[in-house]
Write a protein that holds these residues in place. Structure first.
Motif, PDB file in Angstrom:
ATOM      1  N   UNK A 164       0.826  -1.212   0.000  1.00 55.36           N
ATOM      2  CA  UNK A 164       0.000   0.000   0.000  1.00 55.36           C
ATOM      3  C   UNK A 164       0.858   1.259   0.000  1.00 55.36           C
ATOM      4  N   UNK A 165       2.118   1.140   0.459  1.00 53.51           N
ATOM      5  CA  UNK A 165       3.007   2.299   0.468  1.00 53.51           C
ATOM      6  C   UNK A 165       3.271   2.810  -0.948  1.00 53.51           C
ATOM      7  N   UNK A 166       3.367   1.882  -1.905  1.00 53.97           N
ATOM      8  CA  UNK A 166       3.587   2.290  -3.288  1.00 53.97           C
ATOM      9  C   UNK A 166       2.402   3.079  -3.822  1.00 53.97           C
ATOM     10  N   UNK A 167       1.215   2.627  -3.493  1.00 52.50           N
ATOM     11  CA  UNK A 167       0.013   3.319  -3.949  1.00 52.50           C
ATOM     12  C   UNK A 167      -0.091   4.695  -3.304  1.00 52.50           C
ATOM     13  N   UNK A 169       2.396   6.520  -2.145  1.00 50.88           N
ATOM     14  CA  UNK A 169       3.449   7.373  -2.703  1.00 50.88           C
ATOM     15  C   UNK A 169       3.067   7.872  -4.092  1.00 50.88           C
ATOM     16  N   UNK A 170       2.440   7.009  -4.870  1.00 54.63           N
ATOM     17  CA  UNK A 170       2.011   7.417  -6.214  1.00 54.63           C
ATOM     18  C   UNK A 170       0.932   8.490  -6.128  1.00 54.63           C
ATOM     19  N   UNK A 178      -6.155   5.416 -12.318  1.00 51.45           N
ATOM     20  CA  UNK A 178      -5.883   4.593 -13.493  1.00 51.45           C
ATOM     21  C   UNK A 178      -4.396   4.573 -13.818  1.00 51.45           C
ATOM     22  N   UNK A 179      -3.692   5.671 -13.533  1.00 50.32           N
ATOM     23  CA  UNK A 179      -2.247   5.706 -13.745  1.00 50.32           C
ATOM     24  C   UNK A 179      -1.522   4.818 -12.737  1.00 50.32           C
ATOM     25  N   UNK A 180      -2.017   4.781 -11.515  1.00 48.77           N
ATOM     26  CA  UNK A 180      -1.435   3.897 -10.505  1.00 48.77           C
ATOM     27  C   UNK A 180      -1.585   2.448 -10.943  1.00 48.77           C
ATOM     28  N   UNK A 181      -2.760   2.133 -11.479  1.00 49.21           N
ATOM     29  CA  UNK A 181      -3.000   0.751 -11.907  1.00 49.21           C
ATOM     30  C   UNK A 181      -2.075   0.353 -13.041  1.00 49.21           C
ATOM     31  N   UNK A 185       0.897  -0.694 -10.426  1.00 50.58           N
ATOM     32  CA  UNK A 185       0.378  -2.006 -10.059  1.00 50.58           C
ATOM     33  C   UNK A 185       0.786  -3.087 -11.054  1.00 50.58           C
ATOM     34  N   UNK A 186       0.564  -2.856 -12.339  1.00 48.94           N
ATOM     35  CA  UNK A 186       0.826  -3.896 -13.335  1.00 48.94           C
ATOM     36  C   UNK A 186       2.309  -4.293 -13.407  1.00 48.94           C
ATOM     37  N   UNK A 187       3.253  -3.353 -13.405  1.00 50.22           N
ATOM     38  CA  UNK A 187       4.668  -3.783 -13.404  1.00 50.22           C
ATOM     39  C   UNK A 187       5.063  -4.546 -12.145  1.00 50.22           C
ATOM     40  N   UNK A 188       4.544  -4.137 -10.997  1.00 53.29           N
ATOM     41  CA  UNK A 188       4.899  -4.797  -9.742  1.00 53.29           C
ATOM     42  C   UNK A 188       4.310  -6.207  -9.694  1.00 53.29           C
TER      43      UNK A 188
END
Length: 272
Positions: A164-167, A169-170, A178-181, A185-188
């Motif tokens: 959740x920290x990545x989300x 931070x984004x 949608x950019x977070x996804x 999200x998709x690369x991770x």
């Protein structure tokens, strides 16, 4: 004494694993040998290579329009896989990330639908496709499987391991949801996508019953369907059938071997 027992135990373990491997591999090995033998040799149970491989391949290629059949199969399996991964991952991500009062009830209702056998859905699905006038089209085969409940469940469970920290931070950096996804999200979660790709591609490639119902002309048949028709005659040529079985198996084998490392990581819930 303890070392001897350990060695005996290890030997028995390897023996059991070897037997299990032989039992698992032998059917495929026998199928490969069958492509080189005539139908009569296969019926007799011959387990040595023969000299009919070229004849069997030529008969198989002449049985139908192989280029058209492969195009149909790859289009349905490939496009169906891409759309299913996109829709299911979006749904799984949304179910886990966004909170609402009815989230768990809706998700529970979806899981309950997994208990409904496909045989009970065939007639309503066919009537729906007929009302949309898309019988005997690629859409009729692909659309019913896009929102796969199992794949949605799989992505939701995998999303629990997404940091959740990545989300957060984004979001602080100004990214929209949608950019977070798409960019975070998709690369991770690439290991999860790789595992889901194998599962979904195999399901779409090997699908038989639903394509058999909605694809009503020879020009629209998939490889799975035409291989099944090879057994319909009074005197089926088992050598040709073995060639067809190998041809239908190779794409899924290639996909698995290309993504096997990611598949294991995805099944274990690895996030990098």
């Amino acid at each position: 004494m303890s070392k001897s027992l350990a060695l005996i135990g290890r030997a028995l373990t390897y023996l059991a694993l070897s037997l299990a491997a032989f039992v698992s591999i032998f059917p495929f090995f026998w199928m490969v040998l069958g492509t080189t033998n005539t139908s009569a040799d296969i019926i007799r149970g011959k387990t040595t290579p023969g000299g009919a491989l070229v004849d069997n391949i030529i008969k198989f290629l002449n049985s139908f329009d192989i280029a058209r059949v492969l195009f149909n199969s790859f289009l349905i399996a490939g496009l169906g896989t891409v759309l299913t991964l996109l829709v299911a991952s979006l749904a799984g991500y949304g179910f886990e990330v966004f909170r609402s009062r009815f989230r768990e009830k809706i998700f529970g209702g979806m899981l309950l639908m997994l208990s409904i056998p496909f045989a009970a859905l065939m007639i309503p699905l066919f009537m729906m496709m007929a009302s949309f006038r898309i019988i005997n089209t690629y859409q009729a085969v692909i659309l019913p499987g896009i929102a796969s409940i199992f794949v949605i469940f799989y992505f939701r469970q995998a999303t629990k391991a997404f940091p959740s920290e990545l989300r957060d931070a984004a979001r602080i950096d100004g990214l929209k949801e949608w950019q977070i996804f798409f960019y975070v999200y998709m690369p991770v979660m690439r290991s999860t996508y790789a595992a889901a790709t194998i599962i979904v591609f195999m399901a779409n490639w090997n699908s038989y019953l639903w394509p058999l119902i909605v694809l009503q002309t020879n020009e629209m048949k998939t490889l799975t369907l035409v291989v099944a028709t090879l057994t319909a005659g009074y005197t089926p040529d088992f050598g040709v059938i073995m060639v067809g079985a190998i041809a239908a198996t190779l794409p899924t084998l290639i996909i698995f071997f290309l993504l096997q490392r990611r598949f294991v990581e995805g099944m274990l819930g690895a996030v990098k």
